[in-house]
Design a protein around this motif. Sequence first.
Motif, PDB file in Angstrom:
ATOM      1  N   VAL A   1      -7.070  -3.024  -9.636  1.00  9.25           N
ATOM      2  CA  VAL A   1      -5.663  -3.321  -9.363  1.00  9.25           C
ATOM      3  C   VAL A   1      -5.021  -3.597 -10.627  1.00  9.25           C
ATOM      4  O   VAL A   1      -3.815  -3.315 -11.077  1.00  9.25           O
ATOM      5  CB  VAL A   1      -5.642  -4.242  -8.007  1.00  9.25           C
ATOM      6  CG1 VAL A   1      -3.995  -4.904  -8.163  1.00  9.25           C
ATOM      7  CG2 VAL A   1      -6.292  -3.919  -7.032  1.00  9.25           C
ATOM      8  N   ALA A   2      -5.565  -4.446 -11.477  1.00  4.36           N
ATOM      9  CA  ALA A   2      -4.933  -5.074 -12.727  1.00  4.36           C
ATOM     10  C   ALA A   2      -4.865  -4.130 -13.764  1.00  4.36           C
ATOM     11  O   ALA A   2      -3.854  -4.138 -14.480  1.00  4.36           O
ATOM     12  CB  ALA A   2      -5.826  -6.244 -13.118  1.00  4.36           C
ATOM     13  N   ALA A   3      -5.723  -3.155 -13.841  1.00  2.08           N
ATOM     14  CA  ALA A   3      -5.740  -2.123 -14.697  1.00  2.08           C
ATOM     15  C   ALA A   3      -4.366  -1.069 -14.368  1.00  2.08           C
ATOM     16  O   ALA A   3      -3.634  -0.777 -15.231  1.00  2.08           O
ATOM     17  CB  ALA A   3      -6.959  -1.304 -14.610  1.00  2.08           C
ATOM     18  N   GLU A   4      -4.221  -0.787 -12.916  1.00  2.00           N
ATOM     19  CA  GLU A   4      -3.063  -0.238 -12.434  1.00  2.00           C
ATOM     20  C   GLU A   4      -1.775  -0.649 -12.809  1.00  2.00           C
ATOM     21  O   GLU A   4      -0.877  -0.018 -13.276  1.00  2.00           O
ATOM     22  CB  GLU A   4      -3.221   0.006 -10.896  1.00  2.00           C
ATOM     23  CG  GLU A   4      -2.113   0.933 -10.192  1.00  2.00           C
ATOM     24  CD  GLU A   4      -2.178   0.946  -8.837  1.00  2.00           C
ATOM     25  OE1 GLU A   4      -1.228   1.547  -8.225  1.00  2.00           O
ATOM     26  OE2 GLU A   4      -3.157   0.471  -8.351  1.00  2.00           O
ATOM     27  N   THR A   5      -1.721  -1.877 -12.621  1.00  2.00           N
ATOM     28  CA  THR A   5      -0.534  -2.751 -12.982  1.00  2.00           C
ATOM     29  C   THR A   5      -0.367  -2.959 -14.606  1.00  2.00           C
ATOM     30  O   THR A   5       0.755  -2.766 -14.941  1.00  2.00           O
ATOM     31  CB  THR A   5      -0.848  -4.194 -12.485  1.00  2.00           C
ATOM     32  OG1 THR A   5      -1.197  -4.360 -11.003  1.00  2.00           O
ATOM     33  CG2 THR A   5       0.517  -5.253 -12.811  1.00  2.00           C
ATOM     34  N   ALA A   6      -1.409  -3.040 -15.275  1.00  2.00           N
ATOM     35  CA  ALA A   6      -1.042  -2.954 -16.812  1.00  2.00           C
ATOM     36  C   ALA A   6      -0.488  -1.641 -17.043  1.00  2.00           C
ATOM     37  O   ALA A   6       0.250  -1.684 -18.129  1.00  2.00           O
ATOM     38  CB  ALA A   6      -2.425  -3.088 -17.483  1.00  2.00           C
ATOM     39  N   ALA A   7      -0.901  -0.685 -16.587  1.00  3.65           N
ATOM     40  CA  ALA A   7      -0.529   0.634 -16.963  1.00  3.65           C
ATOM     41  C   ALA A   7       0.831   0.941 -16.468  1.00  3.65           C
ATOM     42  O   ALA A   7       1.785   1.592 -17.271  1.00  3.65           O
ATOM     43  CB  ALA A   7      -1.295   1.754 -16.400  1.00  3.65           C
TER      44      ALA A   7
ATOM     45  N   PRO B   1       6.798  -2.007  -8.016  1.00  2.02           N
ATOM     46  CA  PRO B   1       6.682  -2.016  -6.541  1.00  2.02           C
ATOM     47  C   PRO B   1       5.464  -2.017  -5.812  1.00  2.02           C
ATOM     48  O   PRO B   1       5.250  -2.728  -4.520  1.00  2.02           O
ATOM     49  CB  PRO B   1       7.543  -0.635  -6.070  1.00  2.02           C
ATOM     50  CG  PRO B   1       8.160  -0.358  -7.360  1.00  2.02           C
ATOM     51  CD  PRO B   1       7.517  -0.792  -8.480  1.00  2.02           C
ATOM     52  N   HIS B   2       4.150  -1.241  -6.390  1.00  2.00           N
ATOM     53  CA  HIS B   2       3.189  -1.616  -5.654  1.00  2.00           C
ATOM     54  C   HIS B   2       2.366  -2.868  -5.695  1.00  2.00           C
ATOM     55  O   HIS B   2       1.423  -3.114  -5.171  1.00  2.00           O
ATOM     56  CB  HIS B   2       1.990  -0.459  -6.432  1.00  2.00           C
ATOM     57  CG  HIS B   2       1.579  -1.138  -7.789  1.00  2.00           C
ATOM     58  ND1 HIS B   2       2.088  -0.974  -9.037  1.00  2.00           N
ATOM     59  CD2 HIS B   2       0.360  -1.517  -8.319  1.00  2.00           C
ATOM     60  CE1 HIS B   2       1.536  -1.425  -9.796  1.00  2.00           C
ATOM     61  NE2 HIS B   2       0.385  -1.779  -9.398  1.00  2.00           N
ATOM     62  N   VAL B   3       2.996  -3.702  -6.708  1.00  2.00           N
ATOM     63  CA  VAL B   3       2.572  -5.051  -6.652  1.00  2.00           C
ATOM     64  C   VAL B   3       3.368  -6.183  -5.884  1.00  2.00           C
ATOM     65  O   VAL B   3       2.890  -7.307  -5.185  1.00  2.00           O
ATOM     66  CB  VAL B   3       2.447  -5.674  -8.236  1.00  2.00           C
ATOM     67  CG1 VAL B   3       2.181  -7.085  -8.320  1.00  2.00           C
ATOM     68  CG2 VAL B   3       1.356  -4.880  -8.841  1.00  2.00           C
ATOM     69  N   LEU B   4       4.549  -5.750  -5.693  1.00  2.00           N
ATOM     70  CA  LEU B   4       5.617  -6.660  -5.441  1.00  2.00           C
ATOM     71  C   LEU B   4       5.205  -7.421  -3.902  1.00  2.00           C
ATOM     72  O   LEU B   4       5.439  -8.467  -3.626  1.00  2.00           O
ATOM     73  CB  LEU B   4       6.977  -5.980  -5.340  1.00  2.00           C
ATOM     74  CG  LEU B   4       8.079  -7.068  -5.091  1.00  2.00           C
ATOM     75  CD1 LEU B   4       8.207  -8.169  -6.221  1.00  2.00           C
ATOM     76  CD2 LEU B   4       9.443  -6.328  -5.337  1.00  2.00           C
ATOM     77  N   HIS B   5       4.938  -6.621  -3.016  1.00  2.00           N
ATOM     78  CA  HIS B   5       4.936  -7.059  -1.612  1.00  2.00           C
ATOM     79  C   HIS B   5       3.324  -7.024  -1.367  1.00  2.00           C
ATOM     80  O   HIS B   5       2.962  -7.204  -0.054  1.00  2.00           O
ATOM     81  CB  HIS B   5       5.465  -6.199  -0.631  1.00  2.00           C
ATOM     82  CG  HIS B   5       7.027  -6.195  -1.084  1.00  2.00           C
ATOM     83  ND1 HIS B   5       7.618  -7.411  -0.976  1.00  2.00           N
ATOM     84  CD2 HIS B   5       7.864  -5.270  -1.491  1.00  2.00           C
ATOM     85  CE1 HIS B   5       8.835  -7.283  -1.233  1.00  2.00           C
ATOM     86  NE2 HIS B   5       9.313  -5.878  -1.534  1.00  2.00           N
ATOM     87  N   ARG B   6       2.428  -6.870  -2.232  1.00  2.00           N
ATOM     88  CA  ARG B   6       0.953  -6.980  -2.021  1.00  2.00           C
ATOM     89  C   ARG B   6       0.732  -8.475  -1.669  1.00  2.00           C
ATOM     90  O   ARG B   6       1.099  -9.445  -2.104  1.00  2.00           O
ATOM     91  CB  ARG B   6       0.140  -6.630  -3.332  1.00  2.00           C
ATOM     92  CG  ARG B   6      -1.320  -6.652  -2.996  1.00  2.00           C
ATOM     93  CD  ARG B   6      -2.039  -6.454  -4.344  1.00  2.00           C
ATOM     94  NE  ARG B   6      -2.101  -5.043  -4.616  1.00  2.00           N
ATOM     95  CZ  ARG B   6      -1.909  -4.324  -5.729  1.00  2.00           C
ATOM     96  NH1 ARG B   6      -1.657  -5.197  -6.870  1.00  2.00           N
ATOM     97  NH2 ARG B   6      -1.648  -3.229  -5.891  1.00  2.00           N
TER      98      ARG B   6
END
Length: 641
Positions: free
Chosen positions: A310-316, A547-552
């Motif tokens: 998840v962190a790697a996806e967010t960093a990208a 967006p993929h992080v905002l409401h997780r």
Amino acid sequence: MCGLLGILSADSNAGDLVSAVGSAMHCQRHRGPDETGTWHDDDVAFGFNRLSIIDIGHSHQPLRWGPASNPQRYALTFNGEIYNYLELREELAREHGAVFQTEGDSEAIVAAFHYWGPEAVRRLRGMFAFAIWDTESQELFLARDPFGIKPLFLATGRAGTAFASEKKSLLELGELLGLDTDLDARAIEHYTVLQYVPEPETLHADIRRLESGTYAWVRPGKEPEATRYFSPAFPVRPFAAGDEQSRYREIAAALEDSVAKHMRADVTVGSFLSGGIDSTAIAALAMRHNPNLITFTSCFEREGYSEADVAAETAAAIGAKHVVKVVSPEEFAASIPEIIWYLDDPVADPALVPLYFVAKEARKHVKVVLSGEGADELFGGYTIYREPLSLKPFGYLPRGLRRAAGRLSDRIPDGTRGKSLLHRGSLTLEERYYGNARSFNDAQLRSVLRDFRPEWTQQDVTAPIYAESAGWDPVARMQHLDLFTWLRGDILVKADKMTMANSLELRVPFLDTEVFKVAAQVPLEQKITKTTTKYALRQALEGIVPPHVLHRAKLGFPVPLRHWLRGAELQDWARQTIVESGADHIFDKAAVTRMLDEHRDGASDHSRRLWTVLCFMIWHGIFVEHRIVPQIAEPTYPVSL
């Protein structure tokens, strides 16, 4: 960010104490490996270990400053960072004619104190613990930041009053000060229940902490006189119809301003990144000031889903370079004695282990990192904050019926659906909520703690805090309690100790007084809903956080402790720790072993309780028995960072 140590002599013989101060500084060398120094006059002896971040070639400490009439009047030793120091310096020069010899933030503190007195601490935006000796008035002034980001330990003995960034330095001075090294039985009980030692206690009876948001005057031969200058309140300001977006923009602007000021440094600044909303918001805003930002995360060797993904996806998604540290069970177990040595007092939060390793990895690349601590307490991010919504119907029942529901729950078998709801609904908020951790209930505590005192409870800690929030909404009261308990007792202790163990400065932009001002006004319905937490913050971060992080949902920092204590990874290690411990007079080792057996066999999940006791046993082996001697390497880091 640095390490400080000092003594105010009781009989004007500080010159005889300075060598002892210099020696005792070495055990906190990790806090400041760049340079070290001492200074003394007849009354005080100051020591300092510096981690150079701002004005690297100057701003040496202990620092002398004064007005034109007496340019050497004050001596300062200071741990932390003042993020609005440029604005303060400009104001002090313009309004008062203050003259500065450096480009750093340290002189801003002393000048502010000279012209504004103790009220200066209210003007400081940052994290700090500092001491100012006034050679004219013969007074020592100590202060700590509003939220307790930076630590300050105190001890008064026959030689005077000593203060330090780490308790172990005061223990080094214990004989000189004439300190009693007896343990505090009440603090042990509080630790066992809460998994941390609550302020102002420590496990040593003669050593205490200056509390967060407090300053103190110390005069030769007298005890410190403390005053609270920051009392966090939640003056809720309801959202007017059609005003929602402007309020969200207000939150975003405060956070953006805080991150901008937290990026001030003469060295490279990185960011921790878990992939959750808090750390992602900080990293995304930091990218606006450093497009080459490096982010860091850690994870464990395990099959299937990993938080590191998840962190790697967010960093990208935000365009940051990303570094991952994978922690093995063997590394986890081997690191515990060293980590507990750095902690001073045990904190039984297993998440501090991966934090230690990600800090070690980050220090290879940067000297400063940003992180998202404090967002949950300020904006209502813990799932437990939704509990008042689920228990609201109980509030309409007469007190007698609620108590009857509690007695009924006692007769329902454990594990039965609805038992916990009935029990918790029968209690008041003050009775049921002690903060984000409670390792042992009274029955469990009685079974393992030899000196169990039923009159000593966690309400010793919480009752005075709850008294200050009478009449507030229940979520605001829970947030307020956590600011004084969980945040400063667990979250900020592990953040400070694990990063400074690796000579890494950690900055927390959410814990800024200007951010708190806007967060404290957010009404209940904008914090907690039936489906989410931190609602207003999430709305404010639209367009900032992907967006993929905002409401997780909140990720946390899960550690496979339950599995490891049940299997080969930690089962033998735990059993050996119990057998070898010399803390028999504190914990019933037979009872602890039974807990371990029950956990191994799957009869109960005792992982958090076991971890609490095991951490204490290792701490006792280090600081009391002196049987365990952690291997602490001398800090060496690249100077180019």
